[in-house]
Scaffold this active site. Sequence first.
Site, short mmCIF file in Angstrom:
data_model
loop_
_atom_site.label_atom_id
_atom_site.label_comp_id
_atom_site.label_asym_id
_atom_site.label_seq_id
_atom_site.Cartn_x
_atom_site.Cartn_y
_atom_site.Cartn_z
N GLU A 153 -9.58 2.52 -5.61
CA GLU A 153 -9.25 3.89 -5.19
C GLU A 153 -8.05 4.47 -5.94
OE1 GLU A 153 -10.93 3.25 -0.62
OE2 GLU A 153 -8.78 3.28 -0.97
N ASP A 174 0.86 -1.18 0.00
CA ASP A 174 0.00 0.00 0.00
C ASP A 174 0.90 1.24 0.00
OD1 ASP A 174 -2.35 1.82 0.50
OD2 ASP A 174 -3.31 -0.11 0.83
N HIS A 219 -2.63 3.36 -4.79
CA HIS A 219 -1.99 2.95 -3.53
C HIS A 219 -0.52 2.56 -3.75
CE1 HIS A 219 -5.53 3.05 -0.93
NE2 HIS A 219 -6.22 2.58 -1.95
#
Length: 543
Positions: free
Chosen positions: A295, A162, A234
């Site tokens: 995302e 991440d 990410h």
Amino acid sequence: MTDPYRTLLPAPRHAASTAGTFTLGSVHGDPALVEVVRLQLGPLPAAPGPEGALSVRLGAGGPESYRLRVSAGGAEIIGADLAGVRHAVQTLKQLLGPDAYRAGGRPGGVVPCGEIQDEPALSWRGGMLDVARHFMNKRTLLRYVDLFAMHRMNRLHLHLTDDQGWRVESRKYPQINELATHRRETMVGRDRVQPAFDGTPHGGYYTLDDLAEVSAYATERGITIVPEIDLPGHASALLTAFPELGTSADEVLRGWGISPGVLKPIPAAVKLVCELIDELLTAIDTPYVHLGGDECVTTDWPGDPEVAAHMAAIGAEQPGELHGWFLREVGTHLAGRGKRMVVWDEAFQTGGVLPDTIVMCWRGDAISRQAAAAGHDVVRAPVYPTYLDYDQSDLPEEPLAIGGPITLEDSASFAPVPESWTDRERAKVLGGQFQAWSEYIPHERHLDYMVFPRACAIAETVWAGAAADYPSLVERLRDGHLARLDAAGCEYRPLEGPRPWQAGGTGRRAHSPANRTTRERWLEWAARLPDSGVVATATTHDG
């Protein structure tokens, strides 16, 4: 005295106790099956025959099904397959009592007589540990394999990368180990507008040998590791080692939320990711690789010359098309290695899927149903009620969490296969899992507190394929199962609330309990999801 057959968790499909007990002291059967028994129950001596022993063999039945019969003269396990035998041994271990979960104890013991017939409704029963935001060492992973097996769960999803850290060794690119595996400090509290930091470096990563050890340990216990390399968003940590392949990242992220640090969707980035995944697959024996896809902030892509040129070359008109292209390219590489890709549901909406892609749906029933209707296998992982990083109650002494609450009763209400779906859509549900995102889970003890006993509820729902009977669940926890967790060394949250050393203290929250429940707010938000094109949303995995 409580009937042990009424304290089993997950609850078997059929269980009935009878009078008497059997003293387990030896095991008889095919050597491979005997080793499965010994792995869980200790070094029981081999018996020359089934009389007076635990007899184990294979027989007819559905996948992962088993029968367990215990009489005063002996016990018998009949598993439809190796997984069924493992489940039967775990059930027998629960019947032996809490001391069976203590290390170094004498194998065997006294088992109450009775009969059980059981099988799972769903094939994917698991949980996700986020080891990227806060690193959990190898010992924690091995212990969670045992805890998963105890609850007849069979998928351990590891969120390995991440913005806040890359947790996999690379021997081909050692600069990843040097630059991407630690951050210089960590955000304190929940204020992202004016964040405070602790000034303490945080980091760590698993060597390939570590991951091979965890994979082998899990395989022996019937657990499949599902590694997640979360890209192209990410990516801040990875981009510290490869800044030329990304946008808007200059350090391993210190705080939480959606970052603009993303990989460029260009062939060079695809090549790097495929090489890193190939390294990972030398260590982890798995049919699945999770590619994330959630995302992803695409706003910087069209203005980058390399990305713009590639966009023109493949005829893409919108950035979301590049998102889908990137994931399909990596997925095609995986398919060539005989692996199946898993993605979060945003990737389904941007076309980042192949025909056999598994879509892991975190944003509610609507997107799950869309993916199932499109013919994709689905793993259900909705925020409400499977996100175990949320508060467990509105008690002021709950430690700081991302939001909430999501209670034990909420988790018990999880229906992995919605009754309102068509039969065709319901057939596409592989199963479900819980999620333990670790922004506010800094260490192993707090992980136990946040995960258990809510994971017990999720384990019951995915085994049965339906919501749990909450009063029965609580009764079984009180009458037997919490004592098993105690013996196993799991520092769960008591049903009444946190112990003094688990509490957060006065003023620990940066949020206050809302007037509406988490479920009401979640359902309202999920209902507003657009039908397509969602790559990044205002509501995130991490709150």
